[in-house]
Design a protein around this motif. Structure first.
Motif, short mmCIF file in Angstrom:
data_model
loop_
_atom_site.label_atom_id
_atom_site.label_comp_id
_atom_site.label_asym_id
_atom_site.label_seq_id
_atom_site.Cartn_x
_atom_site.Cartn_y
_atom_site.Cartn_z
N PRO A 164 -68.36 43.16 58.07
CA PRO A 164 -68.92 42.11 56.96
C PRO A 164 -70.08 42.73 56.19
O PRO A 164 -70.60 41.81 55.57
N VAL A 165 -70.51 43.73 56.50
CA VAL A 165 -71.80 44.00 55.76
C VAL A 165 -71.47 45.61 55.25
O VAL A 165 -70.60 46.05 55.75
N PRO A 166 -72.32 45.90 54.18
CA PRO A 166 -71.98 47.25 53.79
C PRO A 166 -72.26 48.32 54.81
O PRO A 166 -73.38 48.21 55.24
N ASN A 167 -71.61 49.18 55.32
CA ASN A 167 -71.41 49.99 56.47
C ASN A 167 -71.77 51.31 56.10
O ASN A 167 -71.92 52.48 56.99
N LEU A 168 -71.74 52.03 54.94
CA LEU A 168 -72.03 53.36 54.23
C LEU A 168 -73.17 53.42 53.58
O LEU A 168 -73.07 52.91 52.23
N ILE A 169 -73.84 54.46 53.77
CA ILE A 169 -75.05 54.84 53.02
C ILE A 169 -74.62 55.77 51.99
O ILE A 169 -74.41 56.92 52.60
N VAL A 170 -75.10 55.83 51.01
CA VAL A 170 -74.55 56.75 50.07
C VAL A 170 -76.04 57.36 49.12
O VAL A 170 -76.88 56.66 48.65
N LYS A 171 -76.35 58.50 49.46
CA LYS A 171 -77.50 59.11 48.82
C LYS A 171 -77.40 60.12 47.97
O LYS A 171 -76.38 61.07 48.02
N ASP A 206 -68.74 68.39 45.57
CA ASP A 206 -69.57 69.02 44.73
C ASP A 206 -71.10 69.03 45.32
O ASP A 206 -72.26 69.56 44.50
N GLY A 207 -71.27 68.68 46.43
CA GLY A 207 -72.72 68.66 47.16
C GLY A 207 -73.63 67.80 46.36
O GLY A 207 -74.95 67.70 46.79
N GLN A 208 -73.20 66.72 45.82
CA GLN A 208 -74.31 65.77 45.06
C GLN A 208 -74.36 64.44 45.82
O GLN A 208 -75.48 63.82 45.45
N LEU A 209 -73.53 64.04 46.57
CA LEU A 209 -73.67 63.04 47.43
C LEU A 209 -73.47 62.97 48.71
O LEU A 209 -72.49 63.87 49.16
N LEU A 210 -74.41 62.39 49.38
CA LEU A 210 -74.47 62.53 50.85
C LEU A 210 -74.01 61.15 51.58
O LEU A 210 -74.63 59.90 50.85
N LEU A 211 -72.79 60.90 52.33
CA LEU A 211 -72.55 59.79 52.80
C LEU A 211 -72.65 59.86 54.18
O LEU A 211 -72.46 60.80 55.01
N VAL A 212 -73.39 58.82 54.77
CA VAL A 212 -73.85 58.66 55.96
C VAL A 212 -73.51 56.99 56.80
O VAL A 212 -73.87 56.20 56.04
N ASP A 213 -72.85 57.14 57.63
CA ASP A 213 -72.52 55.98 58.35
C ASP A 213 -73.80 55.05 58.94
O ASP A 213 -74.78 55.85 59.30
N ARG A 214 -73.91 53.82 58.66
CA ARG A 214 -75.04 53.23 59.31
C ARG A 214 -75.11 53.32 60.81
O ARG A 214 -73.85 53.20 61.43
#
Length: 251
Positions: A164-171, A206-214
């Protein structure tokens, strides 16, 4: 599109673990009130146990302050509300129930935002990054993805409709900090190899985005309580013109 805000926000309902349990009131001081007298109920924070019904402070309580957007996200919110003063109460109302940890904040009598479109993890990992791609991502998810602190460009998105909430952090990085996503990926990889528990994480091709699970969600997507070290030390974040500064909370 972000939720319209009243000129002044004096009262917010406070959820703990998805249930309304308190009120945050802006008067000459900030007041937090538990709705019922029950010392066994979930606490809003470790420094604010329900052995007392009322807490007051000259500043926002650290457990609530810890997720206020800063840096890149704070600037984006300022751009979305160019003529409106933004207090901590406004920012909490925008965070809603999407912030890190189990607290939620809602304007009484206002409808809660509807769930937004999940975004496939594979799509983020395999698309070629450019600033316009990240800008589009932020525009699409700014209304629900801002409940996370930190100055670098980041946004939270949902990748599962069942959560129910955004669960993925995109940096990502910036011109001032090139390679930031790859650097953090290497640090997380080193921590994992050293036996330190980490959330799941991925680096785009391409090494530009890091995805981290909450890290504050259990296997069923339920939110867990979380306080950072600054909060437990009674420190608050003051965001002025995108600069992060700590100051001691007034007790």
């Amino acid at each position: 599109m972000m939720t319209a805000l009243p000129e002044k926000v004096r009262l917010l309902d406070v959820d703990i673990g998805g249930e309304r349990r308190g009120e945050l009131v802006q008067q000459s001081q900030l007041l937090f009130k538990y709705l019922r007298d029950d010392p066994a109920q979930p606490e809003v924070g470790l420094l604010m146990p329900p052995v007392r019904l009322l807490y007051q402070s000259n500043n926002l309580f650290p457990v609530m302050d810890q997720n206020l957007p800063e840096g890149y996200l704070f600037q984006r919110i300022r751009e979305a509300f160019p003529k409106q003063p933004l207090t901590a109460m406004h920012l909490l109302a925008l965070i809603g129930e999407n912030g890190i940890g189990r607290l939620g904040f809602h304007l009484p009598g206002h409808d809660r935002p509807q769930a937004i479109r999940p975004l496939a993890r594979s799509e983020l990992l395999h698309n070629t990054f450019n600033p316009a791609v990240f800008e589009s991502l932020v525009q699409d998810y700014l209304s629900t993805g801002i409940g996370i602190a930190g100055v670098q460009p980041k946004i939270m998105v949902p990748d599962r409709a069942t959560v129910p909430v955004p669960n993925l952090i995109v940096k990502t990085g910036s011109d001032s900090y090139p390679g930031l996503a790859a650097n953090e990926f290497l640090c997380l990889s080193a921590a994992r190899r050293a036996g330190i528990e980490t959330p799941e994480f991925d680096l785009s091709h391409d090494g530009q985005l890091l995805l981290v699970d909450r890290f504050d969600l259990d296997e069923n997507g339920m939110r867990l309580g979380f306080e950072d070290v600054a909060s437990l030390m009674g420190l608050c974040v003051r965001d002025a013109l995108s600069d992060r500064k700590y100051r001691a909370a007034m007790k």
